[in-house]
Design a protein around this motif. Structure first.
Motif, PDB file in Angstrom:
ATOM      1  N   HIS A  98     -36.385 -24.331  38.947  1.00  0.00           N
ATOM      2  CA  HIS A  98     -36.292 -23.209  37.993  1.00  0.00           C
ATOM      3  C   HIS A  98     -36.387 -21.770  38.526  1.00  0.00           C
ATOM      4  O   HIS A  98     -36.864 -22.040  39.642  1.00  0.00           O
ATOM      5  CB  HIS A  98     -37.823 -23.370  37.684  1.00  0.00           C
ATOM      6  CG  HIS A  98     -38.983 -24.541  36.873  1.00  0.00           C
ATOM      7  ND1 HIS A  98     -39.985 -24.807  36.285  1.00  0.00           N
ATOM      8  CD2 HIS A  98     -38.072 -25.305  36.277  1.00  0.00           C
ATOM      9  CE1 HIS A  98     -39.904 -25.937  35.689  1.00  0.00           C
ATOM     10  NE2 HIS A  98     -38.934 -26.039  35.814  1.00  0.00           N
ATOM     11  N   LEU A 127     -34.514 -24.516  34.542  1.00  0.00           N
ATOM     12  CA  LEU A 127     -34.634 -23.623  34.019  1.00  0.00           C
ATOM     13  C   LEU A 127     -33.816 -22.570  34.552  1.00  0.00           C
ATOM     14  O   LEU A 127     -33.945 -21.861  35.826  1.00  0.00           O
ATOM     15  CB  LEU A 127     -36.049 -22.606  34.395  1.00  0.00           C
ATOM     16  CG  LEU A 127     -36.675 -21.701  33.475  1.00  0.00           C
ATOM     17  CD1 LEU A 127     -37.275 -22.120  31.573  1.00  0.00           C
ATOM     18  CD2 LEU A 127     -38.414 -21.276  33.756  1.00  0.00           C
ATOM     19  N   HIS A 233     -34.214 -23.730  28.896  1.00  0.00           N
ATOM     20  CA  HIS A 233     -34.887 -24.789  29.838  1.00  0.00           C
ATOM     21  C   HIS A 233     -33.528 -26.321  29.327  1.00  0.00           C
ATOM     22  O   HIS A 233     -34.163 -26.252  28.359  1.00  0.00           O
ATOM     23  CB  HIS A 233     -36.261 -24.998  29.516  1.00  0.00           C
ATOM     24  CG  HIS A 233     -36.809 -26.088  29.981  1.00  0.00           C
ATOM     25  ND1 HIS A 233     -37.666 -27.231  29.498  1.00  0.00           N
ATOM     26  CD2 HIS A 233     -36.883 -26.424  31.842  1.00  0.00           C
ATOM     27  CE1 HIS A 233     -38.440 -27.631  30.605  1.00  0.00           C
ATOM     28  NE2 HIS A 233     -37.793 -27.600  31.729  1.00  0.00           N
TER      29      HIS A 233
END
Length: 239
Positions: A98, A127, A233
């Motif tokens: 992420h 992400l 995402h």
């Protein structure tokens, strides 16, 4: 509110993985997991979580947060590109990546290292920042030349002062993941409206936050709105 869409996708994936493996506790690696915003809640769900992050200060904060919540999370200092040297091959069911690909020197190499950590059927959660959203946000701030620069730049930056070295469209993320040997699954838009709605419309209004979360979830897979989200995402699986 800002991560509700990500958590909904992760919970669904974790339920499927635990059912498929017959194990209630999965092995999770959070690459660039910082202070444990995702890692600690995942540990609270009963999973075994390791955070790899280059910042010793972030890892110290992670340790404090985990201790306050009464869970154990292992912290290792290192970069995403070094995952294969830091952890055992095929030792994870899920790797979080992420807000990492924007900053690593070679995103493809980082994802290849992630693939090496995953067991067969394992999942990577990516992400990443979206250039279209950056153009919208720069325009709303009155920085029209910077907004135009984002749209023209191959890596989606608005200039030398941009703190984010690169951004990714949904197609670019899918191509990167496939090049690293992943099969791309769901793609969601994150923070379609959350970064645009003034906080005064949410604070103090009963039910406003819940309504915004429901709107974000509806917009996350909308064929147009998904692609203007602040972040994208992606869940992808090791073949």
């Amino acid at each position: 509110m800002r991560t509700a869409v990500v958590w909904e996708a992760l919970r669904s994936m974790l339920a499927e993985r635990t059912a498929a493996t017959g194990r209630e506790s999965l092995d999770i690696v959070d690459a660039g997991g910082g202070t444990g915003g995702f890692a600690v809640p995942l540990a609270e769900l009963g999973h075994s979580v390791t955070v790899v992050d280059p910042s010793p200060d972030s890892l110290a904060a992670l340790e404090r947060r985990a201790k306050e919540r009464g869970v154990g999370v292992r912290g290792i200092q290192g970069d995403a590109a070094d995952l294969s040297d830091l952890l055992s091959h095929e030792s994870a069911d899920l790797v979080l990546c992420h807000s990492v690909l924007e900053y690593v020197e070679d995103p493809t190499s980082a994802l290849t290292a992630v693939a090496g950590l995953l067991r067969k059927g394992g999942t990577v959660s990516v992400l990443a920042a979206n250039p279209v959203a950056s153009a919208i946000h720069r325009a709303l701030a009155g920085q029209f030349e910077e907004a135009r620069a984002v749209l023209a730049d191959p890596v989606g930056t608005w200039g030398d002062r941009d703190p984010t070295p690169r951004r990714f469209s949904a197609d670019t993320l899918a191509e990167l993941l496939e090049a690293a040997g992943f099969t791309v699954g769901s793609i969601h838009g994150v923070r379609v409206f959350a970064d645009l709605v003034p906080s005064r419309l949410i604070d103090g209004e009963p039910g406003a936050a819940e309504s915004l979360v429901a709107l974000e979830q509806a917009a996350s897979t909308h064929p147009v709105l998904r692609d203007i989200a602040t972040q994208l995402h992606v869940l992808a699986h090791r073949a």
